[in-house]
Scaffold this motif. Structure first.
Motif, PDB file in Angstrom:
ATOM      1  N   HIS A  31       0.827  -0.958  -0.045  1.00 56.93           N
ATOM      2  CA  HIS A  31      -0.019  -0.029   0.006  1.00 56.93           C
ATOM      3  C   HIS A  31       0.791   1.306   0.041  1.00 56.93           C
ATOM      4  O   HIS A  31       1.798   1.057   0.396  1.00 56.93           O
ATOM      5  N   ARG A  32       0.395   2.383  -0.727  1.00 59.23           N
ATOM      6  CA  ARG A  32       1.004   3.564  -0.439  1.00 59.23           C
ATOM      7  C   ARG A  32       2.348   3.534  -1.346  1.00 59.23           C
ATOM      8  O   ARG A  32       3.165   4.337  -1.239  1.00 59.23           O
ATOM      9  N   SER A  33       2.533   2.526  -2.470  1.00 61.48           N
ATOM     10  CA  SER A  33       3.601   2.774  -3.396  1.00 61.48           C
ATOM     11  C   SER A  33       3.253   3.440  -4.535  1.00 61.48           C
ATOM     12  O   SER A  33       4.119   3.494  -5.679  1.00 61.48           O
ATOM     13  N   GLY A  34       2.299   4.478  -4.694  1.00 60.58           N
ATOM     14  CA  GLY A  34       1.848   4.823  -6.012  1.00 60.58           C
ATOM     15  C   GLY A  34       0.885   4.078  -6.768  1.00 60.58           C
ATOM     16  O   GLY A  34       0.621   4.595  -8.088  1.00 60.58           O
ATOM     17  N   HIS A 167      -7.870  10.920  -2.623  1.00 58.80           N
ATOM     18  CA  HIS A 167      -8.727  12.343  -2.688  1.00 58.80           C
ATOM     19  C   HIS A 167      -8.434  12.954  -1.279  1.00 58.80           C
ATOM     20  O   HIS A 167      -9.757  13.598  -0.697  1.00 58.80           O
ATOM     21  N   ALA A 168      -7.732  12.902  -0.693  1.00 57.93           N
ATOM     22  CA  ALA A 168      -7.462  13.836   0.743  1.00 57.93           C
ATOM     23  C   ALA A 168      -6.056  14.605   0.796  1.00 57.93           C
ATOM     24  O   ALA A 168      -5.269  13.813   0.480  1.00 57.93           O
ATOM     25  N   ASP A 169      -6.109  15.629   1.037  1.00 54.95           N
ATOM     26  CA  ASP A 169      -4.863  16.508   1.188  1.00 54.95           C
ATOM     27  C   ASP A 169      -4.106  16.281   2.503  1.00 54.95           C
ATOM     28  O   ASP A 169      -4.832  16.916   3.430  1.00 54.95           O
ATOM     29  N   PRO A 220       1.305  12.382 -15.245  1.00 55.30           N
ATOM     30  CA  PRO A 220       0.725  11.660 -16.069  1.00 55.30           C
ATOM     31  C   PRO A 220       1.239  10.985 -17.447  1.00 55.30           C
ATOM     32  O   PRO A 220       1.002   9.862 -17.670  1.00 55.30           O
ATOM     33  N   ASP A 221       0.963  11.916 -18.139  1.00 60.93           N
ATOM     34  CA  ASP A 221       1.574  11.761 -19.572  1.00 60.93           C
ATOM     35  C   ASP A 221       2.770  10.836 -19.800  1.00 60.93           C
ATOM     36  O   ASP A 221       2.986  10.134 -20.544  1.00 60.93           O
ATOM     37  N   GLU A 246      -3.999  12.819  -7.819  1.00 60.88           N
ATOM     38  CA  GLU A 246      -2.858  13.724  -7.298  1.00 60.88           C
ATOM     39  C   GLU A 246      -2.484  13.342  -6.005  1.00 60.88           C
ATOM     40  O   GLU A 246      -3.113  12.586  -5.454  1.00 60.88           O
ATOM     41  N   ARG A 247      -1.047  13.820  -5.460  1.00 61.15           N
ATOM     42  CA  ARG A 247      -0.590  13.456  -4.416  1.00 61.15           C
ATOM     43  C   ARG A 247      -1.534  13.857  -3.198  1.00 61.15           C
ATOM     44  O   ARG A 247      -2.155  14.832  -3.351  1.00 61.15           O
TER      45      ARG A 247
END
Length: 281
Positions: A31-34, A167-169, A220-221, A246-247
């Motif tokens: 988890h949390r590896s992108g 979806h959380a900053d 992304p591209d 997004e991050r």
């Protein structure tokens, strides 16, 4: 024979021969590896069958009614939704059979690839044997993705505290870290990667060993083009950038993400875990 499983071309003597096998792309990570960001880019490929966390303990993400019906026939049960307890139990007992069935469905539709990811909490069957069996399937294209353990752990801790994985900053959130808890988590992750590698060694495919820092952390591209090249896929079409995640944490310095950085670092140094936390397994 499954239409699309083997695309065929004519040879000089008029006979047909196999030219393409649909890829079965499996990303082994923590988890949390992108992987959420990666999946948001890969699923924009029109011919990519993207499942995400097929073996998540709470929901088989990405399954649609036709998939539920097909798996239900195999299990001699009726599955009505991706979080059906009966479905989850069957998937975890028969992971390779499930992947085969879904692969065949995607191949009939002439998809270019099927993609899903697996974390260390997903397989309840013996990991080495399950990975080895997956490695024997047609088109198996393994990816072993790692990220700096310290960053993975902090991101996990932050996501757990806010209660959401996207979806959380969390940039302004600073949290305390436990060296004891880190040690326990790192042992699970270390064992997971060792088991995956042992299982992959029993199969014919050479895994792409990549890192978040070099192979995911990019616009992304660029990410879409980079992965298409490494996976042997056609160049991607232009992306809808609004659909790329997004991050959650934009702060590059880990010390500013936690409230006890010096204490935590010292504890890991004393436990001889600091080098691994920075450099990986």
């Amino acid at each position: 024979m499954l239409r699309g499983l083997l695309a065929r071309v004519k040879t000089d003597n008029g006979c047909s021969s196999p030219s393409h096998v649909m890829k079965l792309i499996v990303v082994f990570a923590t988890h949390r590896s992108g992987t959420n960001y990666l999946g948001s880019v890969l699923k924009q490929r029109p011919q990519m069958f993207t499942l995400g966390e097929l073996f998540h303990p709470q929901e088989a993400f990405g399954l649609r009614p036709a998939h539920l019906q097909r798996l239900g026939k195999l299990a001699d049960q009726v599955f009505t939704k991706p979080n059906d307890p009966g479905l989850l139990a069957w998937l975890h007992q028969h992971p390779v059979q499930a992947v085969q069935a879904l692969y065949q469905m995607a191949a009939r539709k002439e998809r270019e690839a099927m993609y899903f990811k697996v974390f260390f909490s997903h397989f309840t069957t013996p990991v080495v044997g399950t990975v080895a069996k997956l490695a024997s399937l047609p088109g198996f294209t393994p990816v072993v993705l790692q990220r700096r353990p310290l960053d993975v752990y902090i991101s996990n801790a932050k996501a757990t505290q806010v209660g959401t994985w996207k979806h959380a900053d969390t940039t302004d959130l600073r949290i305390p870290l436990s060296a004891k808890h880190y040690s326990q988590w790192a042992e699970k992750a270390r064992r997971w990667y060792a088991q995956v590698n042992e299982g992959l060694a029993k199969g014919p495919a050479t895994p792409w060993r990549c890192t978040y820092e070099q192979d995911v952390d990019m616009p992304p591209d660029a990410l879409a083009a980079h992965w298409a090249q490494h996976l042997g896929l056609p160049p991607p079409a232009p992306l809808d950038l609004s659909k790329a995640l997004e991050r959650q944490d934009r702060n590059p310095d880990w010390r500013l993400k936690v409230s006890n950085a010096a204490e935590f670092e010292q504890a890991l140094r004393e436990a001889e875990l600091w080098d691994e936390a920075l450099n990986g397994w």
